[in-house]
Design an enzyme around this catalytic site. Sequence first.
Site, PDB file in Angstrom:
ATOM      1  N   TYR A 138      29.776   0.975  31.878  1.00 19.03           N
ATOM      2  CA  TYR A 138      28.878   0.634  30.771  1.00 19.03           C
ATOM      3  C   TYR A 138      27.718   1.618  30.763  1.00 19.03           C
ATOM      4  O   TYR A 138      27.875   2.761  31.145  1.00 19.03           O
ATOM      5  CB  TYR A 138      28.447  -0.847  30.871  1.00 19.03           C
ATOM      6  N   ARG A 191      25.383   2.155  14.962  1.00 14.96           N
ATOM      7  CA  ARG A 191      24.175   2.327  15.786  1.00 14.96           C
ATOM      8  C   ARG A 191      24.548   2.129  17.259  1.00 14.96           C
ATOM      9  O   ARG A 191      24.243   1.118  17.864  1.00 14.96           O
ATOM     10  CB  ARG A 191      23.098   1.313  15.363  1.00 14.96           C
ATOM     11  N   LYS A 209      32.097  -3.859  26.952  1.00 18.75           N
ATOM     12  CA  LYS A 209      31.513  -5.208  26.959  1.00 18.75           C
ATOM     13  C   LYS A 209      32.521  -6.238  27.451  1.00 18.75           C
ATOM     14  O   LYS A 209      32.191  -7.124  28.247  1.00 18.75           O
ATOM     15  CB  LYS A 209      31.052  -5.596  25.549  1.00 18.75           C
ATOM     16  N   GLU A 281      28.277  -6.220  17.725  1.00 20.71           N
ATOM     17  CA  GLU A 281      27.748  -5.236  18.669  1.00 20.71           C
ATOM     18  C   GLU A 281      27.441  -3.914  17.980  1.00 20.71           C
ATOM     19  O   GLU A 281      28.301  -3.341  17.293  1.00 20.71           O
ATOM     20  CB  GLU A 281      28.780  -5.008  19.786  1.00 20.71           C
ATOM     21  N   ASP A 282      26.216  -3.435  18.137  1.00 20.84           N
ATOM     22  CA  ASP A 282      25.814  -2.103  17.677  1.00 20.84           C
ATOM     23  C   ASP A 282      26.050  -1.865  16.179  1.00 20.84           C
ATOM     24  O   ASP A 282      26.504  -0.795  15.756  1.00 20.84           O
ATOM     25  CB  ASP A 282      26.492  -1.007  18.512  1.00 20.84           C
ATOM     26  N   ASP A 304      24.603  -9.504  20.412  1.00 19.86           N
ATOM     27  CA  ASP A 304      24.036  -9.181  21.724  1.00 19.86           C
ATOM     28  C   ASP A 304      22.777  -8.330  21.605  1.00 19.86           C
ATOM     29  O   ASP A 304      21.858  -8.458  22.400  1.00 19.86           O
ATOM     30  CB  ASP A 304      25.085  -8.473  22.579  1.00 19.86           C
ATOM     31  N   ASP A 305      22.725  -7.451  20.602  1.00 14.77           N
ATOM     32  CA  ASP A 305      21.554  -6.587  20.435  1.00 14.77           C
ATOM     33  C   ASP A 305      20.318  -7.401  20.058  1.00 14.77           C
ATOM     34  O   ASP A 305      19.209  -7.077  20.474  1.00 14.77           O
ATOM     35  CB  ASP A 305      21.825  -5.527  19.362  1.00 14.77           C
ATOM     36  N   ASN A 446      18.131   2.478  25.536  1.00 14.35           N
ATOM     37  CA  ASN A 446      19.270   3.105  26.215  1.00 14.35           C
ATOM     38  C   ASN A 446      19.755   4.304  25.402  1.00 14.35           C
ATOM     39  O   ASN A 446      19.550   4.343  24.192  1.00 14.35           O
ATOM     40  CB  ASN A 446      20.427   2.099  26.331  1.00 14.35           C
ATOM     41  N   ASN A 490      19.183  -5.727  31.883  1.00 16.77           N
ATOM     42  CA  ASN A 490      20.515  -5.411  31.379  1.00 16.77           C
ATOM     43  C   ASN A 490      21.130  -6.654  30.739  1.00 16.77           C
ATOM     44  O   ASN A 490      21.179  -7.714  31.356  1.00 16.77           O
ATOM     45  CB  ASN A 490      21.390  -4.928  32.545  1.00 16.77           C
TER      46      ASN A 490
END
Length: 590
Positions: A138, A191, A209, A281-282, A304-305, A446, A490
Amino acid sequence: MESTFKEMTGEPVLDMEDKAGVGGGVKDVYGEDRASEDQLITPWTVSVASGYTLLRDPHHNKGLAFTDKERDAHYLTGLLPSAVFTQELQEKRLMHNLRQFTVPLQRYMAMIDLQERNERLFYKLLIDNVEELLPVVYTPTVGEACQKYGSIFRRPQGLYISLKEKGRILEVLKNWPEKTIQVIVVTDGERILGLGDLGCQGMGIPVGKLSLYTALGGVRPSVCLPITIDVGTNNKKLLDDEFYIGLKQNRATGEEYAELLDEFMSAVKQNYGEKILVQFEDFANHNAFELLSKYRTTHLVFNDDIQGTASVVLAGLIAALKVVGGTLADHTFLFLGAGEAGTGIAELIALEISKKTDTPIEETRKKVWLVDSKGLVVSSRKESLQHFKQPWAHDHKPVKELLNAVQAIKPTVLIGTSGVGRTFTKEVVEAMASFNEKPIILALSNPTSQSECTAEEAYAWSEGRAIFCSGSPFDPVEYDGKVFVPGQANNAYIFPGFGLGLIMSGTIRVQDDLLLAASEALAAEVTEENYAKGLVYPPFSNIRKISANIAANVAAKSYELGLASRLPRPKNLVKYAESCMYTPVYRSYR
């Protein structure tokens, strides 16, 4: 059949013959859960796998660990060298080989190769060496892997759904070989971490993930499905790259995009049922908030973001209170970055203060200030602000620079979610240290190159007084004769256990109270020994135990709120969580 799972009282928790099975109501076909470790299994594929087919099946392949008896029974004699290795010896050999690589991406590729060849050994390696290998599978290495995904692509590890499949997404979902899916991690690649639009190459994120869902949270790999929604990319470098693996067109937007996502969400529920967990995600800010808002009342969805980051940061702040003193309500928070992560964390902090002080959330939001690319978010800018920033537009004169905002607001906690490296300058950190005995500084962006400051800078510029956490890992720092161990905020602390808690309780919707329950459970895992080292998060070496406790706390809150559908409620949720967890120990074959 006698019950396999028993509470400490000796009462059966679950009968294996029950069609509900364990792990949230899905039968343990591959013998993946801890409770089935000692049972003999048959290595089924379409028929009983044997010979060369068995060695090519990552679910069942054990390599040199097949016993002589198994080699005879499954037509493997002669297909393997005569030596019989234990799983531990295989693990030792692979770790030795991995440590020979000096380039992180080479380690990443070696781990992916292992996952495609021998699934149980991959997870055994990752679980037993989690602190060493987590940065490989990851962040930060997965960021580089996504950037080069077109070049290193070998075998599909997930499902790709593009605009070409519009109108037949349900049909595409049925192409995935596993039929009993419980967790989907989906991205559109717009993103990726702090790296921007990587299009179809963002698949590395869902794959990574879900590896952590299994390794850290014990969710079976067979019920996990990584998906990339390919609507094109606006990254000209990728569009011009002959090796790019996605649609070579600019991103679809507006109605075309919304219709594709709507068909996807409907197809997912139709194919996998009401309790399928979909983790966004993203996605870019404008889509992330809209998708979460649109589907959180009709589907079991989690971003999650926005939510995972918020939960893990809140846990660190709750734990830090034992070092700095006071309650959350006594502190003032300043964010650099007002996107998904920043506003998500801000909202959860305000919600926690609201619940603890019985104060309206509109009031508790005033403890939190945001700085975006145009300066401090204030009420005079309200009309031009995106909707998700508007609740944070407080009365104050306009302030352009972060340093001036720090000097004006005098926060006790400074949080970076900007995705822009080196923005916590020496002057900013020194200002924080000038009016705080122990300034809390969280540089969360990150990968490491985008971190707002390094651990060494935070400790040196605050004269060793800062409580520092980052999004990506930093090595311990020696300052003035003392060694400081930087914490890592994290998301992997939260989402695997959170997902397990949702699955094992049969939760049908995610509410913010479940995120608060996860934060409180994680904060409770920090020991006095951790505090002595300057840590506000527990070490990852205990992550499976931590995840079981988070899962139990989330499940308990779900039952309390009436969101859980798995009845009756197990008497001991921690024990039940542990019994549902995947273990990578090799099974013996008939």
